[in-house]
Write a protein that holds these residues in place. Structure first.
Motif, short mmCIF file in Angstrom:
data_model
loop_
_atom_site.label_atom_id
_atom_site.label_comp_id
_atom_site.label_asym_id
_atom_site.label_seq_id
_atom_site.Cartn_x
_atom_site.Cartn_y
_atom_site.Cartn_z
N UNK A 272 76.27 44.82 -40.59
CA UNK A 272 75.99 44.62 -39.16
C UNK A 272 74.48 44.48 -38.95
N UNK A 273 73.71 45.35 -39.62
CA UNK A 273 72.25 45.27 -39.53
C UNK A 273 71.74 43.94 -40.09
N UNK A 274 72.36 43.49 -41.17
CA UNK A 274 71.96 42.23 -41.81
C UNK A 274 72.19 41.05 -40.87
N UNK A 275 73.37 41.01 -40.25
CA UNK A 275 73.70 39.91 -39.35
C UNK A 275 72.75 39.89 -38.14
N UNK A 276 72.49 41.06 -37.58
CA UNK A 276 71.60 41.14 -36.41
C UNK A 276 70.18 40.72 -36.78
N UNK A 277 69.68 41.22 -37.91
CA UNK A 277 68.32 40.89 -38.35
C UNK A 277 68.20 39.41 -38.66
N UNK A 278 69.23 38.86 -39.32
CA UNK A 278 69.21 37.44 -39.67
C UNK A 278 69.19 36.57 -38.42
N UNK A 279 70.01 36.92 -37.44
CA UNK A 279 70.06 36.13 -36.20
C UNK A 279 68.71 36.15 -35.48
N UNK A 281 65.76 36.81 -36.86
CA UNK A 281 64.76 36.11 -37.68
C UNK A 281 64.85 34.60 -37.51
N UNK A 282 66.05 34.12 -37.14
CA UNK A 282 66.23 32.69 -36.92
C UNK A 282 66.16 32.35 -35.43
N UNK A 283 65.38 33.17 -34.71
CA UNK A 283 64.98 32.90 -33.32
C UNK A 283 66.12 33.00 -32.31
N UNK A 284 67.17 33.77 -32.60
CA UNK A 284 68.20 34.01 -31.59
C UNK A 284 67.59 34.82 -30.45
N UNK A 285 68.00 34.53 -29.24
CA UNK A 285 67.50 35.25 -28.06
C UNK A 285 67.97 36.70 -28.14
N UNK A 286 67.04 37.64 -27.97
CA UNK A 286 67.39 39.05 -28.17
C UNK A 286 68.41 39.53 -27.14
N UNK A 287 68.39 38.98 -25.93
CA UNK A 287 69.39 39.37 -24.93
C UNK A 287 70.78 38.90 -25.34
N UNK A 288 70.84 37.73 -25.96
CA UNK A 288 72.12 37.22 -26.46
C UNK A 288 72.61 38.06 -27.64
N UNK A 289 71.67 38.49 -28.48
CA UNK A 289 72.03 39.33 -29.62
C UNK A 289 72.54 40.68 -29.13
N UNK A 290 71.93 41.21 -28.07
CA UNK A 290 72.40 42.46 -27.48
C UNK A 290 73.86 42.33 -27.04
N UNK A 291 74.18 41.25 -26.36
CA UNK A 291 75.55 41.01 -25.90
C UNK A 291 76.48 40.82 -27.09
N UNK A 292 76.01 40.11 -28.10
CA UNK A 292 76.78 39.82 -29.32
C UNK A 292 77.15 41.11 -30.06
N UNK A 293 76.19 42.05 -30.12
CA UNK A 293 76.42 43.31 -30.81
C UNK A 293 77.20 44.32 -29.97
N UNK A 294 77.25 44.09 -28.66
CA UNK A 294 77.93 45.05 -27.79
C UNK A 294 77.10 46.27 -27.49
N UNK A 295 75.76 46.09 -27.45
CA UNK A 295 74.87 47.20 -27.14
C UNK A 295 74.73 47.38 -25.64
N UNK A 296 74.78 48.60 -25.18
CA UNK A 296 74.59 48.88 -23.76
C UNK A 296 73.12 48.78 -23.37
#
Length: 321
Positions: A272-279, A281-296
């Motif tokens: 899970x950490x690898x997928x988040x870090x990789x996304x 690192x490849x310029x994914x929007x952090x707000x989108x990553x938050x939603x993707x991970x299900x973080x409150x």
């Protein structure tokens, strides 16, 4: 301590309580009631460990004895946790568990105040996550680790790909049903993920993972069992005798086994950490990553953002004389 500690266990179809059952439920201690309201199995286990440790330290044997706890007891327990060299995060979590219990008791007017409030807790040790993210090379090696064409290897490849491409928690992967793998939104196949706190999110299915899951379902023969578990134990699976989902512990051992064989031993959360870090690192929007991970909270997502710590991005390499 668990929800099984309730004195009455009734099937969901039961509509009427006997007089004896009614009085038994009326007498359920509030401590047991608080614990039974915790839905997440991981939180249940962590809170149970914290509570059992505190009760052992203080000598509490009955739920009503929590009314006698003072700030001095909490401070002594906290200092004992430090003496036992538990790390700061663990101590904070244990104090949070105890505070949650006392907040519940306060709401029910069983105690007058929460004695954990105001107790100094160990400082946060930083915002970088302790769970290591593996390299792209290691991730590719892990995806290729199940070598055979057996049903088990097809399943394991599908599990590893689902974790690495979608950043799911172990418990979320275990809850996946066959129909959760077949949701279509705007013409794109999505995974329906049941996350923490009963929150549902929809994640676009990565084509690489989707192909491996289809291979697994074709080999297993349960692709039409839409309401059944997606990932299942293998033994006797072709005979249709196993319909239960794979467990979180099985997933942990699976990741541990394949990673150890490749020379690095990690747990499932590292994927899970690898997928988040990789996304990120490849310029994914952090707000989108938050939603993707299900973080409150987006602060939790920032734990996986290592872009500011990459040596190649340092101002050092911008200096030119």
């Amino acid at each position: 301590m668990s929800s099984s500690d309730f004195p009455v266990s009734l099937p969901p179809s039961s509509r009427l309580l006997s007089s004896a059952d009614f009085h038994l439920l009326a007498d359920v201690p509030l401590v047991i009631e608080w614990f039974a309201n915790i839905d997440n199995p991981q939180t249940q286990r962590a809170y149970r460990n914290a509570l059992e440790d505190f009760m052992k330290f203080t000598g509490i044997e009955r739920p009503d004895e929590f009314r006698e706890i003072s700030r001095a007891h909490i401070i002594a327990w906290r200092d004992d946790l430090k003496y036992r060299e538990l790390n700061g995060t663990t101590i904070r979590h244990r104090l949070a568990a105890l505070s949650s219990l006392f907040e519940y008791l306060c709401d029910k007017n069983a105690v007058t105040h929460n004695p954990v409030k105001g107790i100094k807790r160990p400082s946060v040790e930083g915002y970088l996550g302790k769970t290591p993210a593996i390299s792209d090379y290691q991730a590719r090696g892990l995806l290729d680790a199940p070598k055979d064409v057996s049903l088990k290897d097809k399943r394991d490849r599908a599990i590893l790909a689902t974790l690495l491409y979608h950043a799911l928690r172990r418990e979320e992967l275990c809850k996946l049903l066959v129909k959760d793998f077949k949701h279509e939104r705007r013409g794109v196949t999505h995974l329906k993920v049941s996350g923490k706190g009963g929150k549902t999110r929809y994640i676009p299915l990565h084509p690489a993972a989707g192909g491996l899951v289809l291979d697994y379902l074709e080999a297993s023969g349960h692709g039409l069992d839409l309401a059944g578990a997606l990932f299942r134990p293998i033994r006797n699976n072709r005979m249709g005798t196993l319909h239960t989902a794979i467990t979180a512990d099985m997933i942990y051992k699976l990741v541990r086994k394949y990673s150890a064989a490749l020379g690095f031993k990690i747990g499932a959360h590292a994927l899970r950490a690898t997928a988040a870090t990789n996304a990120l690192d490849h310029q994914a929007d952090i707000a989108k990553v938050q939603e993707w991970l299900g973080h409150a909270n987006i602060a939790t997502t920032r734990i996986y953002d290592h872009r500011k710590t990459r040596p190649e991005d340092s101002p050092t390499f911008k200096v030119s004389y």
